[in-house]
Design an enzyme around this catalytic site. Structure first.
Site, PDB file in Angstrom:
ATOM      1  N   THR A   1      -9.118   2.864 -19.017  1.00 14.69           N
ATOM      2  CA  THR A   1      -8.177   2.100 -18.158  1.00 14.69           C
ATOM      3  C   THR A   1      -9.724   2.271 -17.086  1.00 14.69           C
ATOM      4  OG1 THR A   1      -7.435   2.986 -16.517  1.00 14.69           O
ATOM      5  CG2 THR A   1      -5.769   2.013 -18.582  1.00 14.69           C
TER       6      THR A   1
ATOM      7  N   TYR B   1      -5.855  15.669  -7.392  1.00 10.66           N
ATOM      8  CA  TYR B   1      -4.810  15.232  -7.560  1.00 10.66           C
ATOM      9  C   TYR B   1      -3.802  15.813  -9.037  1.00 10.66           C
ATOM     10  CZ  TYR B   1      -3.918  11.523 -11.218  1.00 10.66           C
ATOM     11  OH  TYR B   1      -2.939  10.789 -12.558  1.00 10.66           O
TER      12      TYR B   1
ATOM     13  N   SER C   1       3.482  10.588 -13.784  1.00  9.63           N
ATOM     14  CA  SER C   1       2.457  11.909 -13.224  1.00  9.63           C
ATOM     15  C   SER C   1       1.291  12.362 -14.172  1.00  9.63           C
ATOM     16  CB  SER C   1       3.639  13.717 -13.667  1.00  9.63           C
ATOM     17  OG  SER C   1       2.663  15.244 -13.343  1.00  9.63           O
ATOM     18  N   SER C   2       1.069  13.221 -14.693  1.00 12.80           N
ATOM     19  CA  SER C   2      -0.186  13.160 -15.223  1.00 12.80           C
ATOM     20  C   SER C   2      -0.352  14.903 -16.276  1.00 12.80           C
ATOM     21  CB  SER C   2      -1.472  13.113 -14.174  1.00 12.80           C
ATOM     22  OG  SER C   2      -2.629  13.776 -15.298  1.00 12.80           O
TER      23      SER C   2
ATOM     24  N   ASP D   1       1.066  -0.819   0.128  1.00 13.29           N
ATOM     25  CA  ASP D   1      -0.198   0.216   0.151  1.00 13.29           C
ATOM     26  C   ASP D   1       0.914   1.896  -0.129  1.00 13.29           C
ATOM     27  OD1 ASP D   1      -1.791   2.059   0.052  1.00 13.29           O
ATOM     28  OD2 ASP D   1      -2.417   1.138   2.296  1.00 13.29           O
TER      29      ASP D   1
ATOM     30  N   LYS E   1       0.326  14.980  -8.491  1.00 13.07           N
ATOM     31  CA  LYS E   1       1.673  14.880  -9.580  1.00 13.07           C
ATOM     32  C   LYS E   1       2.146  16.430 -10.463  1.00 13.07           C
ATOM     33  CE  LYS E   1      -0.114  11.238 -10.698  1.00 13.07           C
ATOM     34  NZ  LYS E   1       0.784  10.152 -10.138  1.00 13.07           N
TER      35      LYS E   1
ATOM     36  N   ASN F   1       4.247   4.476  -9.742  1.00 16.23           N
ATOM     37  CA  ASN F   1       3.281   3.931 -11.023  1.00 16.23           C
ATOM     38  C   ASN F   1       2.027   3.930  -9.378  1.00 16.23           C
ATOM     39  OD1 ASN F   1       1.477   3.380 -13.169  1.00 16.23           O
ATOM     40  ND2 ASN F   1       1.532   1.262 -11.644  1.00 16.23           N
TER      41      ASN F   1
END
Length: 254
Positions: free
Chosen positions: A194, A159, A145-146, A63, A163, A96
């Site tokens: 996904t 969120y 990251s994003s 976790d 990142k 990830n």
């Protein structure tokens, strides 16, 4: 499948983007130690798939938001490296694992914010710290990251902020670990089909259409669009790429 002594530790490697990363790394001949939180059966299936193709793999539960158990996790890593890979170090760390969350600024709860911090920033920071003694000189770190750290969409402030922090952290890793020859880079996916975030991009046609409309290549991303880029960064060919943010989004919002 070409064999090599290189080993990668990939968090959240049982499904989605992480699964494709793991499979692409194995195709390049790396041994892979992947982690899962709840999906043990899926993780073991990935391990079996790699082993059947002649590769080396193992899975451990982790976790990434539970920082107090990291010492215990690395005891298990050390044991697994010895038993499965006949090694005492690994070469690449791929951070990830993550969770999705969407809410307007005015509705973000402190509990949700804290969970995001623990999984996406604090957990990554201290997992990386704990990994450093076991990471080979000349290896590498890839942080996920994003695209949301570059462009803004309503509902993703909490969120995306984590990142953004990861991207700054990665540059510091590159700077401080250069003396050991360790590279640190960011891969920033765009919107991907996904089950992440409840399958929002994959299953909501309105969202999927929006993504198609703002992406130069005209579609949402797929897991297989991302894994090969991560795997490339874990090769000798990528040895001079360091401190970089590589966005893999098909050209979203350009």
């Amino acid at each position: 499948m070409e064999q090599t002594s290189k080993i990668a530790l990939v968090t959240g490697g049982s499904r989605g983007l992480g699964k494709d990363m793991v499979l692409q790394l194995a195709k390049k001949g790396l041994g892979v130690l992947l982690t899962y939180k709840n999906s043990q059966e899926e993780a073991l299936s990935v391990v079996s798939q790699i082993q059947q193709a002649g590769g080396r793999a193992a899975a451990l539960r982790l976790d990434t938001g539970d920082i107090k158990n990291f010492d215990q996790f690395f005891v298990a890593v050390k044991r697994t490296l010895k038993e499965v890979f006949a090694a005492d170090h690994f070469d690449y760390l791929v951070n990830n694992a993550g969770i999705g969350y969407q809410a307007p600024v005015g509705e973000v709860s402190e509990a949700a914010f804290d969970e995001l911090v623990n999984v996406h920033f604090k957990g990554v920071y201290f997992l990386t710290q704990k990994a450093l003694p076991m990471l080979h000189d000349g290896g590498g770190i890839i942080n996920i990251s994003s695209g949301l750290a570059r462009f803004s969409m309503p509902g993703y402030s909490a969120y995306a902020s984590q990142k953004g922090a990861i991207e700054v952290f990665t540059r510091y890793l590159a700077k401080e670990l250069g003396v050991r020859g360790i590279k640190a880079n960011v891969v920033a996916p765009g919107a991907i089909e996904t089950d992440f975030g409840g399958g929002h991009v994959r299953d909501n046609e309105q969202v999927n259409q929006f993504v198609r409309n703002v992406t130069a290549l005209g579609r949402a991303g797929l897991p297989e669009d991302i894994g090969g880029v991560v795997a490339f960064l874990c090769t000798e060919e990528a040895r001079w790429i360091n401190g970089q943010r590589i966005e893999v989004s098909g050209g979203m919002n350009i």
